[in-house]
Scaffold this motif. Structure first.
Motif, mmCIF file in Angstrom:
data_model
loop_
_atom_site.group_PDB
_atom_site.id
_atom_site.type_symbol
_atom_site.label_atom_id
_atom_site.label_comp_id
_atom_site.label_asym_id
_atom_site.label_seq_id
_atom_site.Cartn_x
_atom_site.Cartn_y
_atom_site.Cartn_z
ATOM 1 N N ALA A 13 0.866 -1.178 0.000
ATOM 2 C CA ALA A 13 0.000 0.000 0.000
ATOM 3 C C ALA A 13 0.900 1.224 0.000
ATOM 4 O O ALA A 13 1.855 1.300 0.769
ATOM 5 N N SER A 46 -12.297 11.806 1.453
ATOM 6 C CA SER A 46 -11.071 11.875 0.660
ATOM 7 C C SER A 46 -10.821 13.305 0.212
ATOM 8 O O SER A 46 -11.757 14.015 -0.184
ATOM 9 N N ASN A 162 -3.895 1.220 3.065
ATOM 10 C CA ASN A 162 -5.087 0.578 2.501
ATOM 11 C C ASN A 162 -4.889 -0.915 2.292
ATOM 12 O O ASN A 162 -3.757 -1.409 2.282
ATOM 13 N N THR A 192 -10.640 5.268 9.687
ATOM 14 C CA THR A 192 -11.054 4.821 8.348
ATOM 15 C C THR A 192 -12.058 5.860 7.852
ATOM 16 O O THR A 192 -13.242 5.776 8.171
ATOM 17 N N GLY A 202 -13.317 2.488 -5.617
ATOM 18 C CA GLY A 202 -11.916 2.856 -5.682
ATOM 19 C C GLY A 202 -11.584 3.545 -6.997
ATOM 20 O O GLY A 202 -12.158 3.232 -8.040
ATOM 21 N N GLU A 243 -12.471 -1.820 -0.529
ATOM 22 C CA GLU A 243 -11.192 -1.291 -0.041
ATOM 23 C C GLU A 243 -11.408 -0.652 1.322
ATOM 24 O O GLU A 243 -12.444 -0.036 1.585
ATOM 25 N N VAL A 245 -9.479 2.153 3.614
ATOM 26 C CA VAL A 245 -8.439 3.179 3.616
ATOM 27 C C VAL A 245 -8.213 3.653 5.043
ATOM 28 O O VAL A 245 -9.170 3.852 5.807
#
Length: 296
Positions: A13, A46, A162, A192, A202, A243, A245
């Motif tokens: 990652a 994000s 991740n 997370t 993703g 996923e 993160v």
């Protein structure tokens, strides 16, 4: 490599440096503390499209908080210190200060601190006092008094740790991801940031078709495109990929969170493989190799 009969891909990652602050929110009970923490960390999945990355670190018992009430520790992350300060003022001022029975304290010991001056709202009626050995401001409000510290530690953390969960069926993948997130919640100093901790869409950098897009679907990891794109990363029999993160206050926190999450995920029947996302080492400062994270 395998863990609990699940393939662990020999990959890594790729993660990035980020500025991190941590705040302790307390309230009259756990329900109020959690409601406020969720509000304060909203729209923080994000930095691709959100003003910062944010999430809930851990629940706090009354013995763990400065004012002896139930609480929640949250983390807020931004690539720039000035941006982090702006996010602290906005999120704490608009989402915590306005909520019933709450108080805010610094949750990160660090040499560098950011000022979050909320006491001016008191219009001269505010005053300083001590709570739990800390200097705080008491601001008169309709609900009584709002208690807050005004300096928050900031340090360089890590964003984008991740791992990917490949499973035969969607609900198998989701259950594994949920179990992973639940395990990560016990790792202090890690969050997370995506919704419920799970990423369903993703992305890759840029676009093959739409030049105005900064990020688009990562077609190599889309099960429905397995037979339609060159270089698909989807093994035969896999019908869902999720996923997880992770952002953390340190490399070690991210590593611990990845380890805890993966070990919880692989216990779910129907998993096929665990992998991770990277940019071939070209963009991120940090590399978390799965075999090293898991000690394989």
């Amino acid at each position: 490599m395998e863990l609990e009969g699940v393939e662990i891909e020999d990959t890594f990652a790729e993660a990035f440096p980020i500025k991190v602050a941590r705040a302790l929110i307390t309230a009259v009970n756990e329900r109020w503390a959690m409601e406020v923490a969720r509000e304060a960390t909203g729209f923080g999945t994000s930095v691709i499209g959100c003003p910062s990355e944010a999430g809930i670190d851990k629940l706090l018992t009354a013995e763990e908080t400065p004012d002896g009430r139930p609480g929640v520790a949250i983390m807020i992350c931004h690539f720039k210190k000035d941006g982090l300060k702006e996010q602290l003022i906005g999120r704490l001022g608009q989402c915590v200060f306005t909520a019933a029975t709450t108080a805010i304290f610094n949750g990160l010991e660090a040499e560098e601190k950011l000022p979050v001056k909320l006491h001016f709202f008191g219009d001269g009626y505010e005053y300083e006092k001590a709570v739990g050995g800390r200097k705080v401001w008491a601001i008169p409000i309709m609900g009584g008094e709002f208690i807050c510290e005004e300096e928050y530690g900031v340090k360089s953390g890590v964003a984008g740790g991740n791992f990917f969960i490949f499973a035969k069926e969607q609900m198998c993948a989701l259950t594994a991801a949920e179990n992973a997130v639940a395990a990560i919640q016990h790792v202090e100093g890690a969050i997370t940031p995506f919704t419920a901790g799970v990423v369903s869409s993703g992305s890759k950098v840029g676009s093959k078709k739409y030049k105005f897009m900064h990020a688009t679907t990562n077609e190599r990891f889309c099960p429905t495109l397995r037979d339609k794109v060159e270089g698909s990363a989807i093994p035969e029999g896999v019908h869902a990929v999720y996923e997880v993160v992770i952002d953390g206050v340190s490399e070690e926190a991210v590593k611990k969170a990845m380890r805890a999450g993966i070990k919880a995920a692989v216990k779910v029947p129907g998993l096929v493989k665990i992998s991770a996302g990277n940019f071939e080492g070209k963009l991120g400062k940090y590399q978390f190799r799965l075999k090293e994270v898991l000690g394989l």
